[in-house]
Write a protein that holds these residues in place. Structure first.
Motif, short mmCIF file in Angstrom:
data_model
loop_
_atom_site.label_atom_id
_atom_site.label_comp_id
_atom_site.label_asym_id
_atom_site.label_seq_id
_atom_site.Cartn_x
_atom_site.Cartn_y
_atom_site.Cartn_z
N ASP A 227 82.11 54.79 36.46
CA ASP A 227 81.84 55.85 35.48
C ASP A 227 80.80 55.42 34.47
OD1 ASP A 227 83.31 54.04 34.24
OD2 ASP A 227 84.74 55.40 33.29
N SER B 163 80.97 54.94 31.27
CA SER B 163 81.34 53.92 30.27
C SER B 163 81.13 52.50 30.83
CB SER B 163 82.79 54.12 29.84
OG SER B 163 83.62 53.95 30.97
N GLN B 164 81.46 52.37 32.13
CA GLN B 164 81.27 51.06 32.77
C GLN B 164 79.79 50.68 32.79
OE1 GLN B 164 83.68 48.90 34.07
NE2 GLN B 164 81.90 47.55 34.27
N LEU C 178 77.49 51.77 30.83
CA LEU C 178 77.06 51.49 29.46
C LEU C 178 77.44 50.06 29.05
CD1 LEU C 178 77.80 54.81 27.57
CD2 LEU C 178 75.58 53.74 27.87
N ALA C 179 78.66 49.68 29.44
CA ALA C 179 79.15 48.35 29.10
C ALA C 179 78.27 47.28 29.77
CB ALA C 179 80.60 48.18 29.54
#
Lengths: 361, 338
Positions: free
Chosen positions: B2, B4-5, B7-8
């Protein structure tokens, strides 16, 4: 005063019968034999090649041979491929399988070392007892100096990571994390091998723009004791490309991107170097400042490489004889038949004059 | 995966936070290396391995680059070139240090006598030809004597039938031959000198040509010797064994004879030596020369010694002392044989 010629010759040494125990002292003179056996290189090319292999004061970069054993795994093959691509151009890949067990018998490695003038080895093996096995061997004087065996627990190859790669032949930076690399002999050995493998050849200068990637080696935290027989912490090898960003000061800010390969390694068997050989291998030459200044072992006179990568040599051809230079051909400048004849006659007369001069002497 | 992953990951890749290290990172710019000697934090290591490794690498790489960029630089077409210091971490060499070139016999002699070597130029000035000519080789100056068109025959009783041209050529050839022989001897002696700093057998790989030849010759000599020993190791001392073609011949010690017309003194010495061993010389010489203790037919020295000995024996019998010195050792022949 001479003795009379009739007196019998005095025997100083009498004959002896050959005793088997005395045969050790039988005079087998080595010199004529050696003179026969000592053979010169047949031509200059061979001589240069042989000279290149002789021990040098300032050594050349160490070449590594990648050789796989009878059985390998895909992980091992990938690892060797990636290590090879990072070691190029000082890497030789053996594509065939070889029945090699470096810890039991390193004679084939010594043979390969002699044939290829290589002193580093990476042997890939795979067995039920030791899966995904990588043996790192180092040679000194054509013999095994030390060995370390690593198991690859997890592997991510260069191809799996979709990022830009460092160009071939660039020197990596190397960083080691953990106090174990200073305190534990096995880890110091590993550090020594890895440094030797990628950066062992000492350069006196590097262009700062050529810094492209960094190899990071980290030993895991120590859990429990580090006594004999206890499992050693894992070693994590990561390779990142370096991006230098402006920081407002002289030293740029660093940004790292994973380049691959990344390996998690377990240390298995270790064969330490024997102290005497290591001592000989650690000997440094005493080089005088004068020799260093004149670029000992590095500077080649009159040979350069141009921008196209071609080797260009400069040679001295002597002074040109301009009197024999062919200028523009014109009828008016041409030497006619008459003039030529006259010139020849003059030359003959000169020669005759010289001859007669010599006769008089 | 996803957003968020992703982005991380992006954040991790662009991280620029440098970790605090209790001990500064050691730099070894000579090897382009940095050693962070702080123990790895176990909690961070277990919680998130990859970000921790990245953070560690970032920290030490930043330190290493700071070190590299502070080095003295020279400008070049590829940008600034950092001048690296010598490595602090010493790595083993690939091959042993080169051994100094063994001296030739002449060089050894010259060193001993303090003769300084002047290297000869390859070319010499020819006054007749008015040019520089080769000292040897094609059209070499060393062929002048044989190439001249007129040879002077000196009126000093020398044989006029001798061809001076052939003589000069033979002399030159002999000089070349002699030099070749000396060269071969020097090479052989160099090869026979001690093998390695470690006193090990040279390997196929790195041993020099001379070392290899030496090792081979030593091995050959060993085999020859072994063969000779085995031949005479039968009950009949090899008397009934068949000889193999090309087997080494047993070389004993050669008999040596002295010349008939030799030095008189040495012959006398050797003859006396033999007589001494027989004991006849002593007997013959003693009355004439008088010996060291003979007076009027009585050997006083012997008499004194006899008395001393008797006294000693008497003492011992009384048990007063352990005993005096022993008699002198037997007489040994002087000027022993060679």
């Amino acid at each position: 005063m001479a003795t009379p010629a009739t007196s019998p010759p005095s025997h100083t040494v009498s004959t002896i019968s050959i005793n088997p125990l005395l045969l050790n002292t039988v005079n087998v003179s080595p010199l004529p034999l050696l003179a026969l056996l000592y053979s010169k290189p047949k031509n200059a090319r061979v001589k240069r090649a042989l000279d290149e292999r002789e021990p040098k004061l300032v050594e050349n970069e160490k070449t590594c041979i990648f050789v796989s054993g009878n059985k390998t795994s895909e992980r091992i093959r990938d690892a060797m491929k990636d290590m090879n691509s990072m070691k190029r151009p000082y890497a030789i890949n053996f594509s065939k399988k070889n029945d090699i067990h470096p810890f039991d018998d390193a004679s084939s490695l010594e043979f390969f070392s002699g044939k290829n003038d290589a002193s580093l080895f990476v042997t890939g093996l795979h067995s039920k007892k030791r899966p995904h096995d990588l043996v790192l061997t180092r040679m000194f004087d054509g013999r095994v100096l030390d060995q370390i065996e690593l198991g690859i627990d997890s592997y991510r190859s260069m191809a799996e990571v979709d990022t830009p790669k460092a160009s071939v032949g660039t020197r990596p930076l190397m960083v080691f994390h953990s106090d174990l690399f200073d305190t534990h002999p096995t880890f110091t050995h590993l550090k020594s091998y890895l440094l030797d493998f990628y950066n062992g050849h000492h350069e006196t200068a590097i262009p700062l723009a050529s810094v492209e990637h960094v190899i990071s080696v980290t030993a895991g935290p120590v859990e429990g004791s580090l006594e004999e027989g206890a499992a050693l912490p894992k070693v994590h090898v990561r390779v990142y490309t370096i991006k230098l960003l402006a920081s407002g000061s002289k030293v740029p800010r660093v940004q790292l991107t994973e380049m691959g390969p990344s390996m998690d390694l377990t240390i298995r068997r270790v064969a330490e170097a024997d102290s005497e050989t290591m001592k000989a291998a650690m000997k440094r030459p005493r080089i005088s400042q004068k020799d260093l200044d004149s670029g000992l072992g590095k500077k080649r006179k009159n040979i350069e490489t141009d921008d196209m990568g071609d080797k260009v040599g400069r040679i001295h051809v002597g002074k040109q004889d301009l009197s024999k230079l062919q200028s523009r051909k014109m009828k008016s400048l041409k030497i006619g038949r008459k003039e030529r004849k006259a010139a020849e006659a003059d030359a003959d007369a000169d020669a005759a004059g010289n001859d007669s001069g010599m006769d008089e002497d | 995966m996803d957003v968020s992953q992703q982005l991380a990951d992006y954040a991790a890749a662009n991280a620029a936070e440098v970790l605090e290290r209790p001990t500064p990172v050691e730099l070894d710019t000579g090897l382009l290396a940095a050693y962070d000697t702080t123990p790895v934090d176990a909690d961070e290591y277990k919680a998130a391995l990859e970000p921790h490794l990245l953070a560690l690498t970032l920290t030490s790489t930043q330190a290493l680059l700071a070190g590299l960029f502070s080095l003295p630089t020279k400008s070049s077409e590829h940008g600034p070139v950092a001048q690296l210091a010598d490595p602090t971490f010493v790595l083993p060499r690939e091959k042993p240090l080169p051994k100094p070139k063994p001296l030739t016999k002449w060089e050894r002699f010259a060193n001993a006598k303090g003769i300084s070597h002047v290297k000869k130029d390859k070319k010499v000035w020819d006054d007749e030809r008015q040019e520089w000519v080769a000292r040897w080789g094609r059209d070499g100056k060393n062929k002048d004597a044989e190439d001249q068109w007129l040879h002077e025959v000196k009126n000093n009783g020398s044989d006029p039938t001798i061809d001076p041209r052939a003589t000069a050529k033979a002399e030159r050839k002999a000089r070349t031959e002699k030099n070749a022989k000396q060269h071969a001897r020097n090479l052989a002696e160099a090869a026979a000198s001690p093998l390695s700093t470690l006193d090990r057998k040279p390997t196929a790989g790195t041993a020099s040509q001379g070392e290899k030849a030496n090792a081979r010759s030593i091995r050959k000599a060993e085999l020859d010797r072994g063969m000779l020993v085995s031949k005479v190791s039968t009950a009949s001392l090899g008397r009934f064994d068949k000889s193999i073609e090309g087997e080494p011949r047993v070389k004993g010690i050669k008999r040596k004879f002295e010349t008939n017309l030799g030095d008189h003194a040495s012959e006398k010495a050797s003859a006396m030596d033999v007589l001494n061993r027989l004991g006849t010389a002593e007997r013959k010489r003693a009355p004439k020369k008088g010996g060291s203790g003979v007076e009027g037919g009585v050997n006083t020295r012997k008499a004194v010694r006899y008395e001393e000995r008797a006294a000693q024996l008497a003492n011992r019998r009384d048990g007063k002392s352990g005993g005096g010195r022993g008699g002198r050792g037997g007489k040994s022949g002087r000027g022993g044989r060679k």
